[in-house]
Design a protein around this motif. Structure first.
Motif, PDB file in Angstrom:
ATOM      1  N   LEU A  64      75.627  82.076 -37.212  1.00  0.00           N
ATOM      2  CA  LEU A  64      77.302  81.577 -37.721  1.00  0.00           C
ATOM      3  C   LEU A  64      77.266  80.212 -36.754  1.00  0.00           C
ATOM      4  O   LEU A  64      77.528  78.687 -36.990  1.00  0.00           O
ATOM      5  CB  LEU A  64      78.273  82.129 -37.518  1.00  0.00           C
ATOM      6  CG  LEU A  64      79.288  82.487 -37.916  1.00  0.00           C
ATOM      7  CD1 LEU A  64      79.757  84.111 -37.786  1.00  0.00           C
ATOM      8  CD2 LEU A  64      79.606  82.053 -39.044  1.00  0.00           C
ATOM      9  N   ALA A  65      76.471  80.418 -35.010  1.00  0.00           N
ATOM     10  CA  ALA A  65      77.148  79.186 -34.464  1.00  0.00           C
ATOM     11  C   ALA A  65      75.674  78.513 -35.015  1.00  0.00           C
ATOM     12  O   ALA A  65      76.133  77.251 -34.405  1.00  0.00           O
ATOM     13  CB  ALA A  65      76.114  79.991 -33.129  1.00  0.00           C
ATOM     14  N   ALA A  66      74.414  78.698 -35.422  1.00  0.00           N
ATOM     15  CA  ALA A  66      73.541  77.057 -35.377  1.00  0.00           C
ATOM     16  C   ALA A  66      74.838  76.253 -37.096  1.00  0.00           C
ATOM     17  O   ALA A  66      74.663  75.191 -37.654  1.00  0.00           O
ATOM     18  CB  ALA A  66      72.189  77.268 -36.749  1.00  0.00           C
ATOM     19  N   SER A  67      75.295  76.883 -37.806  1.00  0.00           N
ATOM     20  CA  SER A  67      76.422  76.523 -39.014  1.00  0.00           C
ATOM     21  C   SER A  67      77.398  76.062 -38.756  1.00  0.00           C
ATOM     22  O   SER A  67      77.685  74.979 -38.697  1.00  0.00           O
ATOM     23  CB  SER A  67      76.981  77.270 -40.318  1.00  0.00           C
ATOM     24  OG  SER A  67      77.206  77.845 -39.916  1.00  0.00           O
ATOM     25  N   TYR A  81      80.999  77.320 -32.121  1.00  0.00           N
ATOM     26  CA  TYR A  81      81.335  78.772 -32.473  1.00  0.00           C
ATOM     27  C   TYR A  81      80.449  79.372 -31.576  1.00  0.00           C
ATOM     28  O   TYR A  81      78.866  79.019 -31.817  1.00  0.00           O
ATOM     29  CB  TYR A  81      81.198  79.079 -33.401  1.00  0.00           C
ATOM     30  CG  TYR A  81      81.448  80.535 -34.285  1.00  0.00           C
ATOM     31  CD1 TYR A  81      83.079  80.527 -33.943  1.00  0.00           C
ATOM     32  CD2 TYR A  81      80.263  81.365 -34.336  1.00  0.00           C
ATOM     33  CE1 TYR A  81      82.976  82.266 -34.110  1.00  0.00           C
ATOM     34  CE2 TYR A  81      80.803  82.862 -34.522  1.00  0.00           C
ATOM     35  CZ  TYR A  81      82.082  83.159 -34.664  1.00  0.00           C
ATOM     36  OH  TYR A  81      82.621  84.580 -34.756  1.00  0.00           O
ATOM     37  N   GLY A  82      80.626  81.382 -31.231  1.00  0.00           N
ATOM     38  CA  GLY A  82      79.330  81.956 -30.655  1.00  0.00           C
ATOM     39  C   GLY A  82      79.217  81.668 -28.716  1.00  0.00           C
ATOM     40  O   GLY A  82      80.174  81.026 -28.993  1.00  0.00           O
ATOM     41  N   PRO A  83      78.121  82.578 -28.748  1.00  0.00           N
ATOM     42  CA  PRO A  83      78.580  83.100 -27.621  1.00  0.00           C
ATOM     43  C   PRO A  83      77.016  81.454 -27.156  1.00  0.00           C
ATOM     44  O   PRO A  83      76.848  81.309 -27.530  1.00  0.00           O
ATOM     45  CB  PRO A  83      76.876  84.752 -27.527  1.00  0.00           C
ATOM     46  CG  PRO A  83      76.436  84.505 -28.555  1.00  0.00           C
ATOM     47  CD  PRO A  83      77.222  83.724 -29.793  1.00  0.00           C
TER      48      PRO A  83
END
Lengths: 306, 413
Positions: free
Chosen positions: B389-392, B396-398
């Motif tokens: 998710l963070a990559a896309s 976002y993300g931790p």
């Protein structure tokens, strides 16, 4: 799902009630014929109409009382040992051993009583009756201690022997109930007693035993219930008689369940109802004892579930 | 539950339950006193027996020696201690000896049975043959008890096939659907645990054999055993099921599971080890009981593989019949059968202890490893998902470098 488990509940209830009702109906037939004599008559001759369970019921209760009198101190001592004295390392082992003892088949205890205990018990019974014969229940009228040729065979197959064998079977049951209750005695009260300077025994007597009183009584009564219903171990060691025998050390006693085991085979239809009636009375007694035990355990402060 | 995720952030540690300290300790003086008193007691009893009282028997000797031991021990303590210490030490000695007597009796029962039985079961034919070719006078090298073992297994298998589904369903009914009717059922079941085992046999004998006119058979015996163990299984399974924490059930219902799913996926797995113990202990009771079988199975010396017709004997019943014989080889066979039966019960008991060590929700080491592996898998899945998710979606993300720490993984304690 709900209906499935409802169905199982109904079915179990139906089976259990069927057994109870069947016993009651068939037993009532014999009790109607015998009337009030059923509880007072000692002989067992149903086909001639003279029959009652006074002797067998007396024998059953006597054996159970002897068993509990022997098992209670043993169970209490062992439960106290496991809960208070045993080193932490061997406690689980001891708990396992006592539970294992409760699981040994009754026929094994019967063998032990028949082939090992009986021979070893004869001199003890003889000794008790020689030196304590002045206490009525230890008297053996057929044995004269002054007679050098007196045979010790009058001490075989006695209620005392049967009681000892049953004691070995019920002691572990009583012991595990007591141990569980003792282990729940509050730590604060224990340490309070010790801090006030009580010795270990003083602490046990003033904290653990009062706390576990319900467990002690309840455990003993559970054992009593088991002792009353025991068949095979008793059957193997006794020689059945149909009189009330107060001399616990002398040959001859009887119990309801061995009466059934002995007579069912050649029983006429009517005698079978007599046996059912005897079984019904035994069932009523054991049930009363078990319920009493349950109530005592629940009402006690520890409230342990058995 | 050990599999619940650990709470995030430092929560105030709950006060640890008070644990009992072990105060058992052995004092040197007590050991010396006990040894001294014991040797004095044995010596004095030996003297009494040879010189004063011509007594007989090892048990009587032991009782006298024990009484003397108590007296000597008390005298020795009273030399240097007061009344309270005397009471304390005497109580300790009496309690120790009660435990020793009970354990010694167990050892005697077990060793005696095994020793007398070994005469018969050391011969291989004892394990493989029936008694069809061996008469009462034949030596132990002929005939065996295999037909009894087959009978025992067949009877208990039928009894369990009826009582496990019925007993567990009934226990679920009692524990999960409380109602006035359930209370009635529970009371009746508790009353029936008091039913003497011989009466179960008598009931089946009077109905199945006499009223319906069917043969005495293994099936009749297993019906009698079922009536005996059903209340035992229902009662102990009910106790185990009621120990399942209500929070677990409520959590399951709260996420929308049905009653049925809650029972099959939450209640039963949580209580599994306890339920297995209940069943195994009921089995041990049923296998060892002679009296229901005595009235319903009929004695035979042949193999019989048909449970519905013809007599079939079980090990305890064979023991019971054989030891009443006056022939030493028959008695030896009886002891052999009893020894085998006892070993079977011990085996079952061992299985019960292995499976059911903990209470509801307490996992075995292997179960704990499995739960830990499952939650580690989940943690990896979550991490890879949020990484994807963070990559896309940048932002976002931790935060960088924050991966789930191993101690965060559920199951670690």
């Amino acid at each position: 799902m709900r209906y499935g488990s409802y169905g199982a509940g109904i079915m179990v209830l139906a089976i259990m009630t069927a057994v109870g009702l069947f016993l009651a109906i068939r037993g009532a037939q014999a009790i109607r014929v015998a009337g009030g004599d059923f509880l007072t008559e000692q002989a067992w001759e149903p086909n001639s109409g003279r029959f009652g369970i006074a002797a067998v019921l007396f024998g059953t209760v006597m054996i159970a009382v002897i068993a509990i009198a022997v098992a209670l101190p043993l169970a209490l001592g062992t439960a106290t040992y496991i809960s208070e004295y045993a080193p932490t390392g061997i406690k689980p082992f001891l708990v396992g051993v006592v539970d294992l003892m409760a699981a040994i088949p009754s026929v094994v205890y019967g063998l032990w009583g028949m082939y090992w205990l009986e021979g070893n018990l004869l001199p003890v019974a003889e000794w008790i009756s020689t030196h304590f014969g002045w206490i009525p229940i230890f008297r053996v009228s057929r044995f004269d201690p002054q007679d050098p040729l007196a045979t010790p065979t009058v001490f075989t197959a006695s209620a005392f022997l049967a009681g000892l064998v049953v004691a070995m079977m019920v002691a572990p049951i009583a012991c595990s109930v007591m141990r569980e209750v003792f282990a729940q005695a509050p730590v604060g009260e224990r340490e309070g007693a010790l801090a006030l300077g009580a010795s270990k025994w003083g602490m046990i007597r003033s904290v653990v035993y009062p706390f576990g009183r319900g467990g002690i009584i309840g455990g003993a009564m559970l054992g009593l219930g088991r002792a009353l219903g025991e068949t095979i171990a008793v059957y193997l060691v006794i020689s059945p008689v149909f009189v009330i025998n107060w001399e616990i050390l002398s040959t001859g006693t009887n119990s309801v369940s061995s009466l059934i085991a002995l007579h069912y085979g050649e029983a006429s239809n009517f005698e079978l109802s007599g046996l059912m009636a005897a079984g019904l009375v035994l069932f009523a007694v054991t049930m009363a004892v078990n319920f009493g035990a349950g109530i005592i355990i629940q009402r006690s402060r520890s409230g342990a579930s058995s | 539950m050990t599999t619940a995720p650990a709470p995030a952030g430092p929560a105030p540690a709950p006060p640890a339950p008070e644990s009992r300290r072990n105060l058992a300790k052995i004092r040197r003086e007590d050991v010396l006193r006990a040894v001294g008193a014991a040797s004095a007691a044995v010596a004095a009893t030996a003297w009494l027996y040879t010189q004063v009282l011509p007594g007989r028997g090892a048990l009587a000797f032991g009782l006298t020696a024990y009484a003397l031991f108590l007296v000597f021990f008390m005298v020795l303590i009273s030399l240097d201690e007061g009344r309270i210490a005397i009471q304390d030490r005497m109580a300790g000695v009496v309690i120790h000896s009660a435990a020793i007597v009970l354990l010694a009796a167990l050892v005697v029962v077990v060793v005696f049975t095994l020793a007398r039985g070994s005469e018969a079961f050391k011969h291989l034919n004892f394990w493989t043959d029936d008694m069809s070719l061996a008469g009462p006078l034949d030596p132990l090298t002929l005939g065996g008890m295999a037909h009894g073992a087959v009978g025992t297994l067949m009877m208990i298998a039928f009894a369990l096939a009826i009582s496990i589904p019925l007993g567990l369903a009934c226990a679920i009914f009692l524990a999960e659907f409380p109602s006035p009717f359930a209370r009635v059922v529970r009371t009746v079941v508790e009353a029936m645990t008091a039913l003497p085992s011989i009466i179960c046999g008598l009931f089946i004998y009077a109905t199945y054999v006499l009223t319906f006119g069917l043969d005495k058979s293994a099936f009749a015996a297993s019906l009698a055993i079922t009536i005996m163990i059903l209340p035992i299984i229902v009662r102990s399974a009910d106790v185990v099921l009621r120990l399942v924490p209500a929070t677990l059930k409520e959590a399951s219902l709260a996420v929308g599971a049905s009653r049925w799913r809650t029972v099959t996926r939450v209640v039963l797995p949580t209580a599994r080890s306890g339920l297995v113990t209940a069943i195994v202990l009921g089995t041990a009771r049923g296998i060892g009981e002679t009296s229901p079988v005595l009235l319903t199975a009929g004695y035979t010396t042949y193999f019989n593989f048909n449970p519905f017709s013809g007599p079939m004997v079980s090990l305890p019943f064979a023991t019971f019949t054989l030891v009443k014989s006056s022939e030493p080889s028959q008695v030896a066979r009886g002891f052999g059968a009893a020894a085998v039966l006892m070993v079977m019960v011990f085996g079952l008991f061992w299985v019960a202890r292995r499976l059911g060590g903990g209470g509801a929700g307490v996992l075995s080491p292997r179960g704990e490893r499995r739960a830990r592996a499952a939650s580690a898998r989940d943690a990896r899945r979550f991490a890879s998902r949020s990484a994807a998710l963070a990559a896309s979606r940048p932002g976002y993300g931790p935060a960088q470098g924050r991966v789930p720490a191993p101690e965060f993984q559920a199951g670690a304690r």
